[in-house]
Enzyme design. Structure first.
Site, short mmCIF file in Angstrom:
data_model
loop_
_atom_site.label_atom_id
_atom_site.label_comp_id
_atom_site.label_asym_id
_atom_site.label_seq_id
_atom_site.Cartn_x
_atom_site.Cartn_y
_atom_site.Cartn_z
N GLY A 5 -26.53 -36.90 -1.71
CA GLY A 5 -25.27 -37.17 -1.39
C GLY A 5 -25.21 -38.22 -0.51
O GLY A 5 -26.19 -38.97 -0.38
N ASN A 6 -24.31 -38.69 0.13
CA ASN A 6 -24.11 -39.71 1.26
C ASN A 6 -23.39 -39.26 2.52
O ASN A 6 -22.85 -37.97 2.62
CB ASN A 6 -23.53 -40.82 0.59
N ARG A 7 -23.19 -39.86 3.46
CA ARG A 7 -22.73 -39.71 4.88
C ARG A 7 -21.07 -39.72 4.74
O ARG A 7 -20.84 -39.60 5.77
CB ARG A 7 -23.41 -40.32 6.01
N SER A 8 -20.60 -40.09 3.96
CA SER A 8 -19.29 -40.43 3.89
C SER A 8 -18.35 -39.02 4.11
O SER A 8 -18.61 -38.15 3.54
CB SER A 8 -18.63 -40.80 2.42
#
Ligand SMILES: Cc1cc2nc3c(=O)[nH]c(=O)nc-3n(C[C@H](O)[C@H](O)[C@H](O)COP(=O)(O)O)c2cc1C
Length: 405
Positions: A213-216
């Site tokens: 995933g990512n930090r958004s």
């Protein structure tokens, strides 16, 4: 000499007889604490849910449901005439019907007829009532006349039912009111437009318990959705793993992966005037998905994770404009050579505008604030100084509106 007192915006909070009337106490608190002078006008039915004493104590004003009290002050005319904003939350099916047809059989319906300020309705009712053709027509009539009718949220209703019809979060209704008040009598510039906004970050599953995933956080996309709704747009928000309450007045489609996000965007885009891709979409996903949890094996190194490319949604919708004149906006989060990388990305993607922001501690991912440069395919550069994500969202819509002509 005494300093002149700041003028407090006068808000009428109409409360009709829905189970969600108790949530209007929270809306009232937010309005009064932010400096608004609030007069609560409940219906007779609303008092079955929350009593007059609560409304009176919280607002600091007398409370009446009918036109026969304090007649010398002509409240059935004066309250509406003096208001800067009328918000009805919750608005029952019955109240919407009366407002649409101009009935005036209590203080709230009289107030709605005498008010010349912006009016916001936050309906709440069972899904069947909301979907009934009579309610649909009443809502359409009120919107045609310029009232803001916030779309109800989806979720738990009275009893055990779940569906569309829930009163949006009071904080969201408050934000909608604040924006309508700030706009005043000006015609909202996205009225009649449909915009699609993506928000959040995609998650690409490796096995049933793990993902890439990512930090958004989705905060920038939600700010875009809220501000577009306040400017009159019909908004489809495609939300990837944000965990935030639905913004008031917005249709929300929940997705998980990049492939699901693509499907949702392609489904919503054909009748959209603008598509704003604020979501952080994974460039790659694991080539294989393990149907059982991947285990450590004694004495063995872990298997490498093989990745495959995800579709480039921004490039795809920029190339195949689903509708003539559609404006496509992308986002780029960069760590170095921010503007140069942004210009290259803008050319490669083929979108009309690219919001370029630098990833930093107090901005971009998860933060309440952001700063950015919005690059235009026409060579323009608009700098948005450090500030709330909503300020950046407003600038994006200003630039979109200019391009929509
Ligand atoms: C327990 C209960 C909950 C209700 N909740 C709602 C509601 O959420 N939305 C709605 O439109 N009507 C609801 N109703 C029906 C309204 O109270 C009814 O239509 C009433 O006439 C509305 O009057 P008013 O619009 O003058 O406030 C509810 C009724 C009861 C008894």
């Amino acid at each position: 000499m005494d300093k002149p007192k700041a003028v407090r915006p006068k808000v009428v909070l109409g409360v009709s007889g829905g189970i969600a009337a108790y949530k209007a106490c929270e809306l009232l608190r937010r309005l009064t604490e932010s400096g608004h002078d609030v007069r609560v006008v409940p219906t007779e039915s609303a008092l079955h849910f929350v009593g007059a004493a609560t409304w009176s104590a919280l607002s600091g004003h007398p409370v009446s449901t009918e036109v026969w009290s304090d007649v010398h002050e002509v409240p059935h005319v004066r309250i509406g005439q003096g208001a800067d904003l009328v918000v009805v939350a919750p608005a029952t099916a019955d109240l919407l019907a009366k407002a649409a047809h101009g009935l005036a059989d209590d203080l709230l319906t009289n107030t709605l007829l005498t008010a010349r300020c912006p009016v916001v309705f936050a309906p709440a009712m069972h899904t069947e009532m909301w979907e009934h053709p009579a309610t649909r027509e009443n809502v359409a009539t009120l919107r045609r006349r310029g009232a803001v009718v916030i779309e109800p949220a989806v979720g738990r209703l009275t009893g055990v039912d779940t569906g569309k019809g829930r009163l949006p979060d009071p904080a969201e209704i408050f934000e909608a009111c604040r924006r309508v008040l700030a706009r005043g009598a000006a015609e909202p510039d996205l009225t009649g437009r449909h915009v699609v906004v993506s928000a959040g970050g995609t998650r690409e599953p490796l096995d049933p318990v793990r993902f890439l995933g990512n930090r958004s956080s989705g905060k920038q996309g939600y700010a875009l959705a809220r501000t577009a709704a306040a400017r009159g747009a019909r908004v489809t928000l495609i939300a990837a793993n944000t965990g935030m309450p639905d913004p008031a007045g917005v249709d929300v489609v929940q997705v998980g992966t990049a492939v699901q996000l693509r499907e949702a965007v392609l489904k919503a885009a054909p009748d959209a005037d603008a598509v704003v891709m604020a979501a952080a979409v994974a460039d790659f996903r694991p080539a294989a998905y393990a149907s059982g949890k991947i285990k450590k094996k004694d004495g063995q190194e872990p298997d490498p994770i093989v990745l495959v490319r995800n579709p480039d949604i921004l490039a795809e919708i920029s190339a195949d404009r689903a509708r003539a004149g559609q404006v496509v906006v992308g986002f780029a989060a960069e760590t170095d050579d921010v503007l140069a990388n942004g210009r290259t990305k803008l050319r490669r993607k083929g979108c009309d505008l690219l919001v370029v922001n630098e990833v930093g501690e107090r901005k971009t991912f998860g933060a309440e604030e952001n700063e950015a440069v919005v690059l235009g395919a026409d060579g323009s550069e608009t700098t948005v100084p450090y500030g709330p994500k909503e300020a950046l969202a407003e600038t994006v819509w200003d630039l979109v509106v200019r391009r929509l002509g």
